[in-house]
Design a protein around this motif. Structure first.
Motif, PDB file in Angstrom:
ATOM      1  N   GLU A  20       0.718  -1.199   0.149  1.00  0.00           N
ATOM      2  CA  GLU A  20      -0.248  -0.125  -0.034  1.00  0.00           C
ATOM      3  C   GLU A  20       0.700   1.227  -0.123  1.00  0.00           C
ATOM      4  O   GLU A  20       0.627   2.142  -0.690  1.00  0.00           O
ATOM      5  N   LEU A  21       1.861   1.090   0.624  1.00  0.00           N
ATOM      6  CA  LEU A  21       2.941   2.387   0.858  1.00  0.00           C
ATOM      7  C   LEU A  21       3.491   2.803  -0.430  1.00  0.00           C
ATOM      8  O   LEU A  21       3.718   3.494  -1.025  1.00  0.00           O
ATOM      9  N   CYS A  22       4.025   1.607  -1.026  1.00  0.00           N
ATOM     10  CA  CYS A  22       4.791   1.613  -2.365  1.00  0.00           C
ATOM     11  C   CYS A  22       3.614   2.272  -3.305  1.00  0.00           C
ATOM     12  O   CYS A  22       4.063   3.154  -4.193  1.00  0.00           O
ATOM     13  N   GLU A  23       2.424   1.601  -3.475  1.00  0.00           N
ATOM     14  CA  GLU A  23       1.554   2.279  -4.353  1.00  0.00           C
ATOM     15  C   GLU A  23       1.097   3.761  -4.107  1.00  0.00           C
ATOM     16  O   GLU A  23       1.248   4.646  -5.111  1.00  0.00           O
ATOM     17  N   ARG A  24       0.957   4.022  -2.772  1.00  0.00           N
ATOM     18  CA  ARG A  24       0.889   5.823  -2.579  1.00  0.00           C
ATOM     19  C   ARG A  24       2.214   6.433  -2.839  1.00  0.00           C
ATOM     20  O   ARG A  24       1.866   7.411  -3.129  1.00  0.00           O
ATOM     21  N   LEU A  25       3.073   5.951  -2.692  1.00  0.00           N
ATOM     22  CA  LEU A  25       4.567   6.763  -2.932  1.00  0.00           C
ATOM     23  C   LEU A  25       4.936   6.591  -4.592  1.00  0.00           C
ATOM     24  O   LEU A  25       5.960   7.014  -4.755  1.00  0.00           O
ATOM     25  N   CYS A  26       4.016   5.724  -5.273  1.00  0.00           N
ATOM     26  CA  CYS A  26       4.431   5.721  -6.906  1.00  0.00           C
ATOM     27  C   CYS A  26       5.064   7.037  -7.476  1.00  0.00           C
ATOM     28  O   CYS A  26       4.216   8.135  -7.353  1.00  0.00           O
ATOM     29  N   GLY A  27       6.280   6.972  -7.778  1.00  0.00           N
ATOM     30  CA  GLY A  27       6.654   8.172  -8.688  1.00  0.00           C
ATOM     31  C   GLY A  27       7.670   9.051  -7.824  1.00  0.00           C
ATOM     32  O   GLY A  27       8.395   9.969  -8.084  1.00  0.00           O
ATOM     33  N   PHE A  28       7.589   8.819  -6.214  1.00  0.00           N
ATOM     34  CA  PHE A  28       8.428   9.332  -5.397  1.00  0.00           C
ATOM     35  C   PHE A  28       9.716   9.380  -5.487  1.00  0.00           C
ATOM     36  O   PHE A  28      10.380   8.083  -5.737  1.00  0.00           O
ATOM     37  N   VAL A  29      10.812  10.362  -5.480  1.00  0.00           N
ATOM     38  CA  VAL A  29      12.172  10.153  -5.808  1.00  0.00           C
ATOM     39  C   VAL A  29      12.684  11.195  -5.093  1.00  0.00           C
ATOM     40  O   VAL A  29      12.174  12.487  -4.901  1.00  0.00           O
ATOM     41  N   HIS A  30      13.805  10.947  -3.982  1.00  0.00           N
ATOM     42  CA  HIS A  30      14.687  12.009  -3.437  1.00  0.00           C
ATOM     43  C   HIS A  30      15.982  11.311  -3.322  1.00  0.00           C
ATOM     44  O   HIS A  30      16.369  10.473  -2.617  1.00  0.00           O
ATOM     45  N   ARG A  31      16.584  12.269  -4.215  1.00  0.00           N
ATOM     46  CA  ARG A  31      18.027  11.853  -4.422  1.00  0.00           C
ATOM     47  C   ARG A  31      18.179  10.561  -4.691  1.00  0.00           C
ATOM     48  O   ARG A  31      18.082  10.248  -5.765  1.00  0.00           O
ATOM     49  N   PHE A  32      18.773   9.432  -3.955  1.00  0.00           N
ATOM     50  CA  PHE A  32      18.964   8.067  -4.339  1.00  0.00           C
ATOM     51  C   PHE A  32      17.967   7.272  -3.858  1.00  0.00           C
ATOM     52  O   PHE A  32      17.848   6.144  -4.390  1.00  0.00           O
ATOM     53  N   THR A  33      16.785   7.752  -3.360  1.00  0.00           N
ATOM     54  CA  THR A  33      15.990   7.048  -2.694  1.00  0.00           C
ATOM     55  C   THR A  33      14.600   7.105  -3.775  1.00  0.00           C
ATOM     56  O   THR A  33      14.012   8.149  -3.832  1.00  0.00           O
ATOM     57  N   GLU A  34      14.152   5.855  -4.240  1.00  0.00           N
ATOM     58  CA  GLU A  34      12.896   5.619  -5.177  1.00  0.00           C
ATOM     59  C   GLU A  34      11.758   5.354  -4.350  1.00  0.00           C
ATOM     60  O   GLU A  34      11.900   4.789  -2.969  1.00  0.00           O
ATOM     61  N   CYS A  35      10.538   5.249  -4.916  1.00  0.00           N
ATOM     62  CA  CYS A  35       9.392   4.761  -4.236  1.00  0.00           C
ATOM     63  C   CYS A  35       9.327   3.562  -3.304  1.00  0.00           C
ATOM     64  O   CYS A  35       8.994   3.334  -2.169  1.00  0.00           O
ATOM     65  N   CYS A  36       9.901   2.565  -3.993  1.00  0.00           N
ATOM     66  CA  CYS A  36       9.953   1.241  -3.258  1.00  0.00           C
ATOM     67  C   CYS A  36      10.911   1.196  -2.076  1.00  0.00           C
ATOM     68  O   CYS A  36      10.256   0.489  -1.138  1.00  0.00           O
ATOM     69  N   GLU A  37      12.002   1.733  -2.369  1.00  0.00           N
ATOM     70  CA  GLU A  37      12.702   1.706  -1.013  1.00  0.00           C
ATOM     71  C   GLU A  37      12.290   2.619   0.040  1.00  0.00           C
ATOM     72  O   GLU A  37      12.363   1.993   1.321  1.00  0.00           O
ATOM     73  N   MET A  38      11.616   3.617  -0.268  1.00  0.00           N
ATOM     74  CA  MET A  38      11.052   4.510   0.841  1.00  0.00           C
ATOM     75  C   MET A  38      10.008   3.732   1.361  1.00  0.00           C
ATOM     76  O   MET A  38       9.580   3.866   2.639  1.00  0.00           O
TER      77      MET A  38
END
Length: 198
Positions: A20-38
Motif C-alpha cells: 500500500e505504501l509503495c502504491e501511495r508513493l508511486c513516482g516518489f524520488v528523493h536523491r538516491f531513494t525511489e518509491c519502493c525503497e522508501m
C-alpha cells in the motif's frame, strides 16, 4: 511525504502495509531513494511503532548512557531489520565511520526542547547527544580548534561534540542550529565568524 501520510504519520505507518505504501508513493524520488525503497523504510518504521509503541522505546531498548554511537548502530539495525533492508544510505552507520548527520539531527530534534527543537524524548539527556556534523559545522568546529581530523566523519563529530561540551557540558549541541546557519550563508567565512564572536 506528509501529504502522503496525512495528519498522523504514526497512525498511517502503523496501519499500512508495504504494498500500500509503495502504491501511495508511486513516482516518489528523493536523491538516491525511489518509491519502493522508501515504502520499505516507512513500513519498517510502522512495524517498529507496532512492536515498541514509539521510536523512543525502540532507541532506548539499545541505549546505555552515555554511549550514543553504539545505540545509534543498534537503532539502525532494528529499523533496517523491520524494513527488511540489508542496508540503506538513509541510515549510514557509525561503525563504518559515518558522522550519521541525519540520525544525529533527528536525535537532536527529539531530545532537545526549545524554540528550534520540539523535544519529546525523555530517556536521553541533551548532554549525551552528538553534534549533527555536516560540512558547514565541520568547517566551523575546525576553525574553533575543536576538530583536528581532515574528514567530516564520525570521529570528527565526536571531537566537535567534546569541544562544544567544554562550553556547555549539559548541552553541547546547543549551538548547532545557530552556527550552521552562519556556515550555510554565503559570504561569511569561518574566519569572519570567529572574528565576529572571537
Amino acid at each position: 511525504m506528509l501529504s502522503v501520510l496525512g495528519n498522523s504519520p504514526a497512525d498511517a505507518l502503523a496501519g499500512s502495509g508495504e504494498a500500500e505504501l509503495c502504491e501511495r508513493l508511486c513516482g516518489f524520488v528523493h536523491r538516491f531513494t525511489e518509491c519502493c525503497e522508501m515504502a520499505k523504510f516507512l513500513h519498517g518504521i510502522g512495524r517498529a511503532l507496532n512492536g515498541h509503541g514509539s521510536l523512543e522505546n525502540l532507541f532506548l531498548s539499545g541505549y546505555k548512557a552515555p554511549d550514543l554511537p553504539d545505540a545509534m548502530e543498534r537503532f539502525i539495525d532494528a529499523i533496517l531489520g523491520f524494513a527488511s533492508l540489508p542496508e540503506s544510505h538513509l541510515l549510514p552507520r557509525p561503525s563504518k565511520g559515518s558522522a550519521c548527520k541525519r540520525l544525529a539531527l533527528y536525535i537532536r530534534w527529539m531530545v532537545r526542547c526549545d524554540d528550534v527543537d520540539p523535544g519529546g524524548w525523555r530517556g536521553v539527556l541533551p548532554r549525551d547527544i552528538i553534534v549533527p556534523l555536516d560540512t558547514h559545522m565541520y568547517r566551523i568546529a575546525r576553525g574553533l580548534g575543536f576538530v583536528k581530523r581532515k574528514a567530516a566523519d564520525g570521529k570528527a563529530a565526536i571531537e566537535a561534540t567534546e569541544g562544544f561540551r567544554t562550553l556547555r557540558p549539559d548541552d553541547p549541541v546547543r549551538y548547532d542550529f545557530a552556527l550552521t546557519r552562519f556556515g550555510i550563508r554565503t559570504g561569511l567565512s569561518v574566519e569572519g565568524l570567529l572574528a565576529r564572536f572571537g
